[in-house]
Design a protein around this motif. Structure first.
Motif, short mmCIF file in Angstrom:
data_model
loop_
_atom_site.label_atom_id
_atom_site.label_comp_id
_atom_site.label_asym_id
_atom_site.label_seq_id
_atom_site.Cartn_x
_atom_site.Cartn_y
_atom_site.Cartn_z
N HIS A 132 19.40 31.30 28.36
CA HIS A 132 18.77 31.78 27.13
C HIS A 132 19.06 30.89 25.93
O HIS A 132 18.73 31.25 24.79
CB HIS A 132 19.21 33.22 26.85
CG HIS A 132 20.69 33.35 26.60
ND1 HIS A 132 21.65 32.73 27.37
CD2 HIS A 132 21.37 34.00 25.63
CE1 HIS A 132 22.85 33.03 26.91
NE2 HIS A 132 22.72 33.78 25.84
N ARG A 133 19.74 29.74 26.18
CA ARG A 133 20.14 28.89 25.06
C ARG A 133 19.76 27.43 25.28
O ARG A 133 20.31 26.55 24.62
CB ARG A 133 21.66 28.99 24.84
CG ARG A 133 22.13 30.34 24.26
CD ARG A 133 21.74 30.49 22.80
NE ARG A 133 22.17 31.73 22.19
CZ ARG A 133 21.38 32.82 22.10
NH1 ARG A 133 20.14 32.81 22.61
NH2 ARG A 133 21.83 33.91 21.49
N LEU A 134 18.83 27.15 26.22
CA LEU A 134 18.53 25.78 26.62
C LEU A 134 18.14 24.88 25.45
O LEU A 134 18.49 23.70 25.40
CB LEU A 134 17.40 25.74 27.66
CG LEU A 134 17.64 26.49 28.96
CD1 LEU A 134 16.45 26.29 29.89
CD2 LEU A 134 18.92 26.03 29.65
N LEU A 141 25.05 26.85 18.63
CA LEU A 141 25.73 27.50 19.75
C LEU A 141 27.09 28.00 19.33
O LEU A 141 27.75 27.42 18.47
CB LEU A 141 25.91 26.50 20.90
CG LEU A 141 24.64 25.98 21.56
CD1 LEU A 141 24.95 24.81 22.47
CD2 LEU A 141 23.95 27.10 22.35
N SER A 142 27.56 29.10 19.97
CA SER A 142 28.91 29.59 19.69
C SER A 142 29.93 28.65 20.35
O SER A 142 29.57 27.81 21.19
CB SER A 142 29.08 31.00 20.27
OG SER A 142 29.25 30.95 21.68
N GLY A 143 31.20 28.82 20.02
CA GLY A 143 32.26 27.98 20.58
C GLY A 143 32.28 28.04 22.11
O GLY A 143 32.36 27.03 22.80
N GLY A 144 32.19 29.24 22.64
CA GLY A 144 32.22 29.40 24.10
C GLY A 144 30.93 28.89 24.76
O GLY A 144 30.95 28.48 25.92
N GLU A 145 29.83 28.93 24.05
CA GLU A 145 28.58 28.39 24.59
C GLU A 145 28.68 26.86 24.65
O GLU A 145 28.27 26.25 25.64
CB GLU A 145 27.39 28.85 23.73
CG GLU A 145 27.11 30.34 23.90
CD GLU A 145 26.13 30.90 22.87
OE1 GLU A 145 25.67 32.05 23.09
OE2 GLU A 145 25.84 30.23 21.87
N ARG A 146 29.25 26.25 23.61
CA ARG A 146 29.44 24.79 23.63
C ARG A 146 30.36 24.38 24.78
O ARG A 146 30.13 23.39 25.46
CB ARG A 146 30.05 24.32 22.32
CG ARG A 146 29.09 24.30 21.17
CD ARG A 146 29.77 23.91 19.87
NE ARG A 146 29.09 24.55 18.76
CZ ARG A 146 29.52 24.50 17.50
NH1 ARG A 146 30.62 23.86 17.19
NH2 ARG A 146 28.83 25.12 16.56
N GLY B 42 28.74 37.40 18.61
CA GLY B 42 28.63 37.47 17.15
C GLY B 42 29.94 37.48 16.39
O GLY B 42 29.97 37.66 15.18
N LYS B 43 31.07 37.25 17.09
CA LYS B 43 32.39 37.33 16.44
C LYS B 43 32.56 36.29 15.33
O LYS B 43 32.99 36.64 14.21
CB LYS B 43 33.51 37.17 17.48
CG LYS B 43 33.40 38.16 18.64
CD LYS B 43 34.45 37.92 19.71
CE LYS B 43 34.43 36.57 20.38
NZ LYS B 43 33.18 36.34 21.14
N SER B 44 32.28 35.03 15.62
CA SER B 44 32.45 33.98 14.62
C SER B 44 31.50 34.20 13.45
O SER B 44 31.85 34.00 12.29
CB SER B 44 32.21 32.59 15.22
OG SER B 44 33.18 32.30 16.20
N THR B 45 30.28 34.62 13.78
CA THR B 45 29.28 34.89 12.74
C THR B 45 29.80 35.97 11.80
O THR B 45 29.76 35.83 10.57
CB THR B 45 27.95 35.35 13.38
OG1 THR B 45 27.51 34.34 14.29
CG2 THR B 45 26.90 35.59 12.33
N MET B 46 30.34 37.05 12.38
CA MET B 46 30.86 38.14 11.57
C MET B 46 32.04 37.69 10.73
O MET B 46 32.14 38.01 9.53
CB MET B 46 31.28 39.31 12.47
CG MET B 46 31.70 40.54 11.67
SD MET B 46 32.00 41.99 12.72
CE MET B 46 33.69 41.66 13.25
#
Ligand SMILES: Nc1ncnc2c1ncn2[C@@H]1O[C@H](COP(=O)(O)OP(=O)(O)OP(=O)(O)O)[C@@H](O)[C@H]1O
Ligand SMILES: Nc1ncnc2c1ncn2[C@@H]1O[C@H](COP(=O)(O)OP(=O)(O)OP(=O)(O)O)[C@@H](O)[C@H]1O
Ligand SMILES: [Mg+2]
Ligand SMILES: [Mg+2]
Lengths: 226, 226
Positions: A132-134, A141-146, B42-46
């Motif tokens: 869902h993030r291609l 991207l979030s830290g864990g997504e990166r 959404g943790k970092s965003t929050m």
């Protein structure tokens, strides 16, 4: 398939810093092992030397049957692209590029055309839960997504050696377990996998565990896992 | 001291991404709490919105008694330097600078002279176990050492609010426990502390835990800890 013999890595500061103080390590093809130890104990340094990304100050390194000191930088680069997938502790994604193109970049050396590389990249990103993030670029991207993009990039070429530097540090336990399962699958398919990790759940689940402290191997144990 | 009311954060991609989908949260001065949830929830965003580093798409934010929407960017910057210490998930150290000067930079707004800032920075680095690395620049530090420099920089000014985004992701368990103990000490001295974490040992040891999932607060529980 990986051997370090009396490896020392010293940085010329004042006083000099001995990141590795004489490391002996032999890893056979097809092994799956954890490297653990305190922050600053030399794990990333050791992993970089094993992956030919850094040269030791003293000692010998062999990778995939080659004596690393006898290869030029260009030959080492070729060796890496053919045999080694590296997951960096700081990820090192290409900032302007999408998740998909970051992972497709992991296949550049293969000579495979772009749309085939993107198809394989898409499959790799699916295995780390990022379908869902291609098209998100690294800053979206979030830290864990990166972190997971970095993992997908390292494994997309199905390399025979995977060196992962703290690959789950930014992941919740469910997502982490998925990554560990992925490593087990790659290992069953024949890859040699070294995981530097601070997560005791991960190190407890791998058949061999190397403890590093102050640049030296403190213990190196194989265990029976049911 | 921190309040989010019906906060939404949406990014205008195709389709739009709702990083926060309507968050209500009130934190009293002096609290110590954990924020947990899956990667991408959404943790970092929050945390960024709570720290006034980002503005919500909808909803209201109050920090230290101020309604954030009524302040200019300059006023928000002043509010942050006086009240908030932020530990970033990606650290954001100044690359050419030493650990000492990175932390001293956390006191720039105080008008305190450089050698006094360096003295306080040195003390802060000692509390995170980095006295032996004061003059190493960011590229000469391990991942966990950089993380600890980021923590020291966030707390050196003894801010009344500490927002820490996965501050132990690159640390072994012994070093992590030291950081948790540091947060407990700062909290006993009066700081309000919010820790985003994937480490169940940390979240289990804090008196309040907020679970985030898909941009919404799934649960918000206070517990009795002995
Ligand atoms: N600039 C952006 N544009 C589009 N989407 C974004 C952007 N920044 C973040 N996102 C998305 O918003 C979601 C929430 O991101 P956030 O960084 O808050 O997650 P997180 O809970 O901190 O995750 P992690 O545990 O992996 O750090 C993610 O799915 C991410 O892909
Ligand atoms: N370029 C450099 N110059 C000087 N010292 C360095 C350099 N790079 C690393 N070091 C030092 O070498 C030691 C080992 O670093 P390394 O990155 O291998 O540790 P690590 O075990 O991976 O730690 P972590 O768990 O924190 O990631 C650290 O104490 C670090 O400060
Ligand atoms: Mg490291
Ligand atoms: Mg995050």
């Amino acid at each position: 398939v990986l051997a370090l013999e009396n490896v020392v890595k010293e940085y010329p500061l004042t006083p000099p810093v001995r990141a590795l103080a004489g490391v002996d390590l032999t890893i056979e093809a097809g092994e799956l092992l954890a490297v653990v130890g305190p922050s600053g104990s030399g794990k990333s340094t050791m992993l970089h030397i094993m992956g030919t990304l850094d040269r030791p100050t003293k000692g010998d390194v062999s990778v995939a049957g080659y004596r690393v000191s006898e290869l030029s930088d260009a030959e080492l680069s070729g060796l890496r692209s053919r045999h080694i997938g590296f997951v960096f502790q700081a990820f090192y994604l290409l900032t302007g590029y999408s998740a998909l193109d970051n992972v497709a970049d992991g296949l550049l050396y293969t000579g495979v055309p772009l749309d085939e590389r993107r198809a394989r990249a898409s499959a790799a990103l699916e295995t780390v839960g990022l379908s869902h993030r291609l098209d998100h670029v690294a800053t979206q991207l979030s830290g864990g997504e990166r972190q997971r993009v970095a993992i997908a990039r390292a494994i997309v070429g199905k390399p025979s050696i995977v060196l992962a530097d703290e690959p789950t540090g930014n992941l919740d336990s469910t997502t982490s377990s998925g990554i560990v399962e992925l490593f087990h699958e790659l290992n069953r398919a024949g890859s040699t996998i070294v995981v530097v990790t601070h997560d005791p759940e991960i190190s407890a689940s791998l058949p061999r565990i190397i403890h590093l402290r102050d640049g030296l191997i403190e213990s190196d144990r194989v265990r029976e896992l049911s």
